[in-house]
Design a protein around this motif. Sequence first.
Motif, PDB file in Angstrom:
ATOM      1  N   LYS A  42       0.843  -1.192   0.000  1.00  0.00           N
ATOM      2  CA  LYS A  42       0.000   0.000   0.000  1.00  0.00           C
ATOM      3  C   LYS A  42       0.877   1.239   0.000  1.00  0.00           C
ATOM      4  O   LYS A  42       2.087   1.165   0.211  1.00  0.00           O
ATOM      5  N   ASP A  43       0.252   2.359  -0.259  1.00  0.00           N
ATOM      6  CA  ASP A  43       0.933   3.658  -0.289  1.00  0.00           C
ATOM      7  C   ASP A  43       2.046   3.698  -1.336  1.00  0.00           C
ATOM      8  O   ASP A  43       3.121   4.229  -1.090  1.00  0.00           O
ATOM      9  N   ILE A  44       1.784   3.123  -2.510  1.00  0.00           N
ATOM     10  CA  ILE A  44       2.766   3.111  -3.592  1.00  0.00           C
ATOM     11  C   ILE A  44       2.738   4.471  -4.268  1.00  0.00           C
ATOM     12  O   ILE A  44       1.709   4.894  -4.792  1.00  0.00           O
ATOM     13  N   SER A  45       3.854   5.189  -4.245  1.00  0.00           N
ATOM     14  CA  SER A  45       3.889   6.522  -4.850  1.00  0.00           C
ATOM     15  C   SER A  45       4.838   6.609  -6.039  1.00  0.00           C
ATOM     16  O   SER A  45       4.755   7.536  -6.826  1.00  0.00           O
ATOM     17  N   ALA A  46       5.757   5.645  -6.199  1.00  0.00           N
ATOM     18  CA  ALA A  46       6.692   5.665  -7.327  1.00  0.00           C
ATOM     19  C   ALA A  46       5.965   5.272  -8.607  1.00  0.00           C
ATOM     20  O   ALA A  46       5.045   4.457  -8.594  1.00  0.00           O
ATOM     21  N   ALA A  47       6.387   5.858  -9.727  1.00  0.00           N
ATOM     22  CA  ALA A  47       5.721   5.587 -11.005  1.00  0.00           C
ATOM     23  C   ALA A  47       5.845   4.123 -11.406  1.00  0.00           C
ATOM     24  O   ALA A  47       4.867   3.481 -11.760  1.00  0.00           O
ATOM     25  N   ASN A  48       7.045   3.559 -11.370  1.00  0.00           N
ATOM     26  CA  ASN A  48       7.274   2.160 -11.731  1.00  0.00           C
ATOM     27  C   ASN A  48       7.902   1.451 -10.538  1.00  0.00           C
ATOM     28  O   ASN A  48       8.900   1.923  -9.990  1.00  0.00           O
ATOM     29  N   THR A  49       7.335   0.329 -10.146  1.00  0.00           N
ATOM     30  CA  THR A  49       7.837  -0.369  -8.977  1.00  0.00           C
ATOM     31  C   THR A  49       7.866  -1.869  -9.212  1.00  0.00           C
ATOM     32  O   THR A  49       7.175  -2.388 -10.073  1.00  0.00           O
ATOM     33  N   SER A  50       8.679  -2.543  -8.403  1.00  0.00           N
ATOM     34  CA  SER A  50       8.777  -3.994  -8.438  1.00  0.00           C
ATOM     35  C   SER A  50       8.744  -4.499  -7.004  1.00  0.00           C
ATOM     36  O   SER A  50       9.382  -3.918  -6.121  1.00  0.00           O
ATOM     37  N   SER A  81       3.642  -7.202 -15.035  1.00  0.00           N
ATOM     38  CA  SER A  81       3.960  -8.628 -15.020  1.00  0.00           C
ATOM     39  C   SER A  81       3.868  -9.165 -13.596  1.00  0.00           C
ATOM     40  O   SER A  81       4.151  -8.452 -12.642  1.00  0.00           O
ATOM     41  N   VAL A  82       3.464 -10.416 -13.502  1.00  0.00           N
ATOM     42  CA  VAL A  82       3.441 -11.143 -12.234  1.00  0.00           C
ATOM     43  C   VAL A  82       3.992 -12.531 -12.539  1.00  0.00           C
ATOM     44  O   VAL A  82       3.543 -13.186 -13.472  1.00  0.00           O
ATOM     45  N   THR A  83       4.994 -12.967 -11.773  1.00  0.00           N
ATOM     46  CA  THR A  83       5.575 -14.286 -11.981  1.00  0.00           C
ATOM     47  C   THR A  83       5.663 -15.035 -10.659  1.00  0.00           C
ATOM     48  O   THR A  83       5.851 -14.434  -9.604  1.00  0.00           O
ATOM     49  N   LEU A  84       5.506 -16.352 -10.735  1.00  0.00           N
ATOM     50  CA  LEU A  84       5.683 -17.232  -9.585  1.00  0.00           C
ATOM     51  C   LEU A  84       6.784 -18.213  -9.945  1.00  0.00           C
ATOM     52  O   LEU A  84       6.622 -19.015 -10.867  1.00  0.00           O
ATOM     53  N   ASN A  85       7.915 -18.110  -9.258  1.00  0.00           N
ATOM     54  CA  ASN A  85       9.102 -18.926  -9.549  1.00  0.00           C
ATOM     55  C   ASN A  85       9.468 -18.869 -11.028  1.00  0.00           C
ATOM     56  O   ASN A  85       9.799 -19.869 -11.646  1.00  0.00           O
ATOM     57  N   GLY A  86       9.347 -17.697 -11.625  1.00  0.00           N
ATOM     58  CA  GLY A  86       9.716 -17.490 -13.013  1.00  0.00           C
ATOM     59  C   GLY A  86       8.628 -17.819 -14.018  1.00  0.00           C
ATOM     60  O   GLY A  86       8.783 -17.536 -15.199  1.00  0.00           O
ATOM     61  N   THR A 113       8.763 -17.828  -4.960  1.00  0.00           N
ATOM     62  CA  THR A 113       9.076 -16.415  -5.101  1.00  0.00           C
ATOM     63  C   THR A 113       8.080 -15.788  -6.052  1.00  0.00           C
ATOM     64  O   THR A 113       7.981 -16.172  -7.213  1.00  0.00           O
ATOM     65  N   LEU A 114       7.323 -14.829  -5.543  1.00  0.00           N
ATOM     66  CA  LEU A 114       6.321 -14.108  -6.311  1.00  0.00           C
ATOM     67  C   LEU A 114       6.862 -12.719  -6.602  1.00  0.00           C
ATOM     68  O   LEU A 114       7.214 -11.980  -5.687  1.00  0.00           O
ATOM     69  N   THR A 115       6.977 -12.373  -7.888  1.00  0.00           N
ATOM     70  CA  THR A 115       7.495 -11.074  -8.297  1.00  0.00           C
ATOM     71  C   THR A 115       6.407 -10.312  -9.029  1.00  0.00           C
ATOM     72  O   THR A 115       5.817 -10.830  -9.979  1.00  0.00           O
ATOM     73  N   ILE A 116       6.152  -9.081  -8.581  1.00  0.00           N
ATOM     74  CA  ILE A 116       5.102  -8.244  -9.152  1.00  0.00           C
ATOM     75  C   ILE A 116       5.730  -6.955  -9.654  1.00  0.00           C
ATOM     76  O   ILE A 116       6.434  -6.267  -8.914  1.00  0.00           O
ATOM     77  N   ASN A 117       5.506  -6.643 -10.928  1.00  0.00           N
ATOM     78  CA  ASN A 117       5.969  -5.394 -11.519  1.00  0.00           C
ATOM     79  C   ASN A 117       4.756  -4.604 -11.980  1.00  0.00           C
ATOM     80  O   ASN A 117       3.799  -5.170 -12.508  1.00  0.00           O
ATOM     81  N   GLY A 118       4.821  -3.293 -11.789  1.00  0.00           N
ATOM     82  CA  GLY A 118       3.694  -2.481 -12.220  1.00  0.00           C
ATOM     83  C   GLY A 118       3.985  -1.001 -12.085  1.00  0.00           C
ATOM     84  O   GLY A 118       5.104  -0.598 -11.792  1.00  0.00           O
ATOM     85  N   ALA A 119       2.951  -0.221 -12.301  1.00  0.00           N
ATOM     86  CA  ALA A 119       3.088   1.226 -12.246  1.00  0.00           C
ATOM     87  C   ALA A 119       1.873   1.839 -11.580  1.00  0.00           C
ATOM     88  O   ALA A 119       0.743   1.403 -11.789  1.00  0.00           O
ATOM     89  N   LYS A 120       2.135   2.859 -10.785  1.00  0.00           N
ATOM     90  CA  LYS A 120       1.071   3.623 -10.163  1.00  0.00           C
ATOM     91  C   LYS A 120       0.514   4.579 -11.202  1.00  0.00           C
ATOM     92  O   LYS A 120       1.225   5.086 -12.048  1.00  0.00           O
ATOM     93  N   PHE A 121      -0.793   4.810 -11.150  1.00  0.00           N
ATOM     94  CA  PHE A 121      -1.374   5.810 -12.034  1.00  0.00           C
ATOM     95  C   PHE A 121      -2.294   6.700 -11.208  1.00  0.00           C
ATOM     96  O   PHE A 121      -2.706   6.343 -10.110  1.00  0.00           O
TER      97      PHE A 121
END
Length: 163
Positions: A42-50, A81-86, A113-121
């Motif tokens: 929560k409270d994501i303020s950066a434009a692009n985050t991982s 993108s969202v990945t689980l163990n690649g 390992t769950l990796t989530i990439n995205g962007a705040k708008f």
Amino acid sequence: MKLHHFAAAAVLAISGAQAFAVSQSESLSFDALSATYSFGAKDISAANTSFTFTLDTTKGIAAGTYDILGSISGTNFSFSSVTLNGTAWDLSANSKGKVIFGEVELTSALPLTLTINGAKFGSTPGAFSGQLVMAPVPEPETYALMLAGLGAVGFVAYRRRSV
């Protein structure tokens, strides 16, 4: 989904409107049939985050084969993108953000390992939450034992009927 998951998602979405540093959360719970791993930010303020979440499989999850169902939703946050163990999560799987990852073989040495990439708008901070539900897949011996028991019950019923 249980009521406390909805309440947690609502609190996460409401608190996303305040401007604080990003905070990640994760928890693991068990019931008689499955393990549920909840995660969020929560409270994501950066434009692009991982974000990376690691589920330590040594904490109560037995080694074996699991079917995994995942779901994720966001407020003022779009997922690139969202990945689980690649393994990539098909974000267009359906409109509710749910996808079946399929079977995953776990050993005590293998974390998920769950990796989530995205962007705040938008002008307000973003947030997201989701969960992985892991249900064990019975081994072939389990099915064989179940069929043997069913055959024994059928045989006893047949013998009683013919006497």
